[in-house]
Write an enzyme that holds these catalytic residues in place. Sequence first.
Site, short mmCIF file in Angstrom:
data_model
loop_
_atom_site.label_atom_id
_atom_site.label_comp_id
_atom_site.label_asym_id
_atom_site.label_seq_id
_atom_site.Cartn_x
_atom_site.Cartn_y
_atom_site.Cartn_z
N HIS A 18 0.71 -1.45 -0.07
CA HIS A 18 0.09 0.18 -0.08
C HIS A 18 0.90 1.02 -0.03
CE1 HIS A 18 -3.84 2.17 1.78
NE2 HIS A 18 -3.10 2.81 1.01
N HIS A 20 1.47 4.92 -2.42
CA HIS A 20 0.92 5.76 -3.58
C HIS A 20 2.32 6.56 -3.96
CE1 HIS A 20 -3.20 5.23 -2.62
NE2 HIS A 20 -2.66 5.03 -1.26
N HIS A 198 -9.44 0.60 -1.49
CA HIS A 198 -9.40 1.21 -0.18
C HIS A 198 -10.94 1.30 0.50
CE1 HIS A 198 -5.60 3.18 -1.54
NE2 HIS A 198 -5.54 4.10 -0.52
N GLU A 201 -11.14 3.22 6.04
CA GLU A 201 -10.24 4.07 6.55
C GLU A 201 -11.05 5.36 7.11
OE1 GLU A 201 -8.18 6.38 3.30
OE2 GLU A 201 -6.69 7.17 5.09
N ASP A 279 1.74 3.98 2.84
CA ASP A 279 0.81 4.85 2.02
C ASP A 279 1.46 5.99 1.35
OD1 ASP A 279 -1.79 5.32 1.39
OD2 ASP A 279 -2.40 6.08 3.39
N ASP A 280 1.75 7.25 2.13
CA ASP A 280 2.11 8.28 1.53
C ASP A 280 3.32 8.63 2.18
OD1 ASP A 280 -0.09 8.91 -0.69
OD2 ASP A 280 -1.08 8.44 1.18
N1 HPA Z 1 -6.58 7.24 1.17
C1 HPA Z 1 -7.10 7.57 -0.06
N2 HPA Z 1 -7.03 8.25 -1.04
C2 HPA Z 1 -5.29 8.23 -1.03
C3 HPA Z 1 -4.63 7.77 -0.07
C4 HPA Z 1 -5.33 7.37 1.20
O1 HPA Z 1 -4.78 7.16 2.28
N3 HPA Z 1 -3.45 8.30 -0.16
C5 HPA Z 1 -3.36 8.67 -1.56
N4 HPA Z 1 -4.60 8.83 -2.05
ZN ZN Z 2 -3.78 4.68 0.43
#
Ligand code: HPA
Ligand code: ZN
Length: 341
Positions: A18, A20, A198, A201, A279-280
């Site tokens: 996971h 991006h 996703h 969350e 994630d990011d």
């Molecule tokens: N959630 C949803 N969209 C996203 C995320 C995330 O954590 N990171 C980049 N786009």
């Molecule tokens: Zn994500």
Amino acid sequence: MTEGLRAFITGLPKAELHLHLEGTLEPELMFALAARNGVALPYASVDEARAAYEFTDLQSFLDLYYAGCAVLVTEQDFYDLTRAYLDRAAAESVRHVEPFFDPQTHTARGIPFSVAADGILRALADGERIHGITSKLIMAFLRDQPAESAGAALEEARVHGERIAGVGLDSAEVGHPPEGFAEVFAEARRRGYRVVAHAGEEGPPEYITGALDVLGAERIDHGVRCLEDPALTRRLVDERIPLTVCPLSNVRLRVVPDMASHPLERLIEAGLMVTVNSDDPAYFGGYLVDNYLAAAEAFGLTKDVLVALAENSFAASFLGGADKIARIAEVHAYAASAEAL
Ligand code: HPA
Ligand code: ZN
């Protein structure tokens, strides 16, 4: 102790499921690409950019994340972005990665799908040649954009054939349930793409059920809110549906107030197939090792649990059976040879 723990986690062979790619854009590279492409940035300096990364929820992050993408213009920009991530990942013993990219974010700015895809795929090929990191690229559709736009991206992916392995669903979750994307995901499945989404969350457990039943998701990204629904939790356990959990992301986007309140340990104890991911990382203050370490320190995770998380990361991947077995054997060989914590 922490240094020993960090060293153990750093050497532990891992997969990242996971991630991006646009979320790996460090402010230094953002400034370099802005200069190269003559793009104006809303920040005066790298420090000012980092200082702005103070989020209140998912949308407040997405606003900056999409704004940062403006510096990605040429095929070389996408190559440099992806290569920088892979060089860091290699230093953290990441052996396999299934990264996302958001094609619509780029096509909406007039950057052709293939400019992004070609740069990313060239870097992923170099990552395997240079670092031995294998990969399966996933294109993520934006759930806050019309399904027709996702359908157009699916068409543009055709020329890349199997070099794009899967489809996902990301961006603003609440108010954008999976049901609107039933058709485009059905078509993606017909074309042989692997499917993730996703869900859970910020959105409710019902979105996880929708991702499984309506989209055919094989893996749920985040999924942390499943615990609010015991029947859904039991289903995820019984069907061994992997969750790609991102601890630092959840704290930074205030899905949970702090790491001590994060459900990671409860998810593991419930018997769920949990993986840890970043994630990011450029926006959330840590790459994969930082995420494992933050969780290990918050919950006092044992070496055995960390090894199980690494094993899960390969088991939950889209690698073929023989590759999974080989990577999992590598995890256990490392665990056996590493000094006790
Ligand atoms: N959630 C949803 N969209 C996203 C995320 C995330 O954590 N990171 C980049 N786009
Ligand atoms: Zn994500």
